[in-house]
Enzyme design. Structure first.
Site, PDB file in Angstrom:
ATOM      1  N   CYS A 175      32.169  37.465  40.629  1.00 43.13           N
ATOM      2  CA  CYS A 175      33.597  37.778  40.511  1.00 43.13           C
ATOM      3  C   CYS A 175      34.215  37.303  39.200  1.00 43.13           C
ATOM      4  CB  CYS A 175      34.350  37.197  41.697  1.00 43.13           C
ATOM      5  SG  CYS A 175      33.738  37.841  43.267  1.00 43.13           S
ATOM      6  N   HIS A 206      42.899  32.948  40.015  1.00 42.22           N
ATOM      7  CA  HIS A 206      41.857  33.663  40.757  1.00 42.22           C
ATOM      8  C   HIS A 206      42.385  33.971  42.158  1.00 42.22           C
ATOM      9  CE1 HIS A 206      37.877  35.133  41.499  1.00 42.22           C
ATOM     10  NE2 HIS A 206      37.604  34.222  42.422  1.00 42.22           N
ATOM     11  N   GLU A 257      41.535  25.504  43.129  1.00 44.92           N
ATOM     12  CA  GLU A 257      42.117  26.038  41.897  1.00 44.92           C
ATOM     13  C   GLU A 257      43.406  25.302  41.543  1.00 44.92           C
ATOM     14  OE1 GLU A 257      42.818  30.396  39.825  1.00 44.92           O
ATOM     15  OE2 GLU A 257      42.569  30.279  41.995  1.00 44.92           O
ATOM     16  N   LYS A 268      45.904  39.412  43.399  1.00 46.44           N
ATOM     17  CA  LYS A 268      45.014  39.832  44.490  1.00 46.44           C
ATOM     18  C   LYS A 268      45.790  40.016  45.784  1.00 46.44           C
ATOM     19  CE  LYS A 268      40.649  37.853  42.809  1.00 46.44           C
ATOM     20  NZ  LYS A 268      41.106  37.259  41.532  1.00 46.44           N
ATOM     21  N   HIS A 306      40.633  41.583  46.473  1.00 45.88           N
ATOM     22  CA  HIS A 306      39.714  41.014  45.485  1.00 45.88           C
ATOM     23  C   HIS A 306      38.755  42.100  45.008  1.00 45.88           C
ATOM     24  CE1 HIS A 306      37.225  38.561  43.193  1.00 45.88           C
ATOM     25  NE2 HIS A 306      36.908  37.602  44.054  1.00 45.88           N
ATOM     26  N   PHE A 330      30.789  33.474  42.579  1.00 46.32           N
ATOM     27  CA  PHE A 330      29.673  32.848  43.282  1.00 46.32           C
ATOM     28  C   PHE A 330      28.614  32.426  42.253  1.00 46.32           C
ATOM     29  CE2 PHE A 330      30.167  35.302  47.581  1.00 46.32           C
ATOM     30  CZ  PHE A 330      31.313  34.567  47.853  1.00 46.32           C
TER      31      PHE A 330
END
Length: 410
Positions: free
Chosen positions: A161, A301, A312, A334, A339, A398
């Site tokens: 991502c 994010h 975050e 998002k 996402h 990831f």
């Protein structure tokens, strides 16, 4: 060191299939999340996603190409065509000086699933000869380069991502250090298919909330997983002096890039946000810092997962300090798009560029219940008019990937 500016942008998203439509939706807080229509979800716990709507690939590709290549390539070609045509970059440079840095987190998953079914039901002779070129991740960039005769480096970044941000950041460095003069860059994804949703769902990553308005609620205490999105984002990056000399429209300047790895866990972010803080610090320092943190915008994010959003928040505080972190504006787009995985960074970079250019910060919609661990200014529910001197856009992936981009006015 050369300066790098943005001279063209394009996108395909759940809230608009070009930049003007996308930006208008962001300003209005439009939710692009809804019931999944790509397949029957009767046996699935997950019922909603951010699907692309009313998209016609024939606007950007020949019918013969559409049949050969995966949907993520369709989205990539659409976003890239918009960006390249708007920029007017083609034929302004030797083709060897224009590159294509375009990635995907997953690539042609639907093509893989379809051809596996053909193999099982009809045998190996019936598998399409276009199976491999149709689904491999580098083909999105390859098709774009072929269409426009971009003969410079064509590199597919794949960092889950964080893909979109890493593609843009590496393209930025290629221009800054003189390897190329312009790059078409970005990311695309089309993984809302049965196997994709099942895989993410079974690892407990996705929200099982069926109400589209409450499924993706970044930084909210009710958050319980991310919502899958799809689409593509593309930007034309160009060396500043060349852009000025040819009279190009300049959206803004890409002035910083930070990248790190948590080296902690295959899916979970570092609990103290160490890697994210390091990447943010790098991007901010390369951008020359920020004199007034009340004029700093961070496109987070912000996935709406319990671990990401709290981690975050810690990363932002660690990088900026408590006082500065509470002054800046943070939001997650998002909440509107879902996402978009490997496309997320590119689409969110576009939102960040426009926030600086237009002086409007997109909101985090669906925000209702504050979480004590997420206590920053998340621009809740309604877009905000504000002077933005610097925007930072975050993408995490990831594997522990962290990537931040910094944008300012020229």
């Amino acid at each position: 060191m050369r300066r790098v500016v943005i001279t063209g942008m394009g996108c395909v998203t759940p809230i608009g299939n070009d930049v003007p439509a996308f930006w208008e939706s962001l300003k209005n807080g439009k939710c692009g999340i809804g019931p999944i229509t790509h397949f029957d979800t009767t046996d699935y716990k997950v019922k909603v996603a951010g699907e692309v709507k009313d998209f016609d690939p024939l606007q950007y590709m020949e019918k013969s190409e559409i049949r050969k290549f995966d949907v993520f390539c369709w989205y990539a070609m659409a976003a890239a065509t918009q960006a390249v045509e708007e920029s007017g970059i083609k034929d302004t440079l030797p083709p060897q000086r224009i590159g294509t840095y375009f990635g995907s987190g997953i690539g042609g998953m639907s093509t893989f699933a379809e051809e596996q079914k053909v193999l099982m039901e009809k045998g190996p002779r019936r598998v399409s000869p276009f199976f491999v070129p149709g689904m491999i991740i580098n083909m999105a960039g390859g098709l774009i380069a072929i269409k426009y005769n971009f003969q410079g480096a064509s590199i597919p970044i794949v960092t889950a991502c964080a893909t979109g941000n890493n593609a843009i950041g590496e393209a930025y460095r290629a221009i800054k250090h003189g390897y190329l003069d312009a790059v078409l860059t970005g990311g695309a994804e089309a993984a809302i298919i049965p196997i994709g949703v099942a895989g993410f769902s079974n690892m407990k990553a996705l929200s099982t909330t069926e109400d589209p308005a409450a499924a993706c609620v970044p930084f909210d205490a009710r958050r319980n997983g991310f919502v899958m999105g799809e689409g593509a984002g593309a930007l034309v990056l160009e060396e500043y002096e060349h852009a000025v000399a040819r009279g190009a429209k300049i959206y803004g300047e890409l002035c910083g890039y930070g990248v790190s790895c948590d080296a902690h866990h295959i899916t979970a972010p570092h609990p103290e946000g160490l890697g994210g803080a390091a990447a943010l610090t790098m991007a901010l320092e390369e951008a020359g810092g920020c004199e007034d943190f009340s004029k700093l915008y961070i496109n987070a994010h912000g996935t709406s997962t319990p671990l990401n959003d709290s981690g975050e928040t810690k990363a932002i505080k660690k990088a900026l300090g408590e006082e500065a972190a509470h002054k800046c504006m943070v939001s997650s787009t998002k909440s509107m798009t879902g996402h978009m995985l490997g496309a997320a960074g590119a689409v969110e970079a576009i939102a960040s560029v426009l926030a600086v250019k237009e002086g409007i910060v997109p909101p985090t919609i669906g925000y209702q219940e504050p979480d004590p661990e997420c206590d920053l200014d998340y621009v809740p529910n309604v877009a905000r008019e504000a002077q933005v001197d610097l925007a930072l856009s975050a993408s995490l992936g990831f594997g522990g990937h962290n990537a931040y981009l910094a944008f300012r006015r020229v």
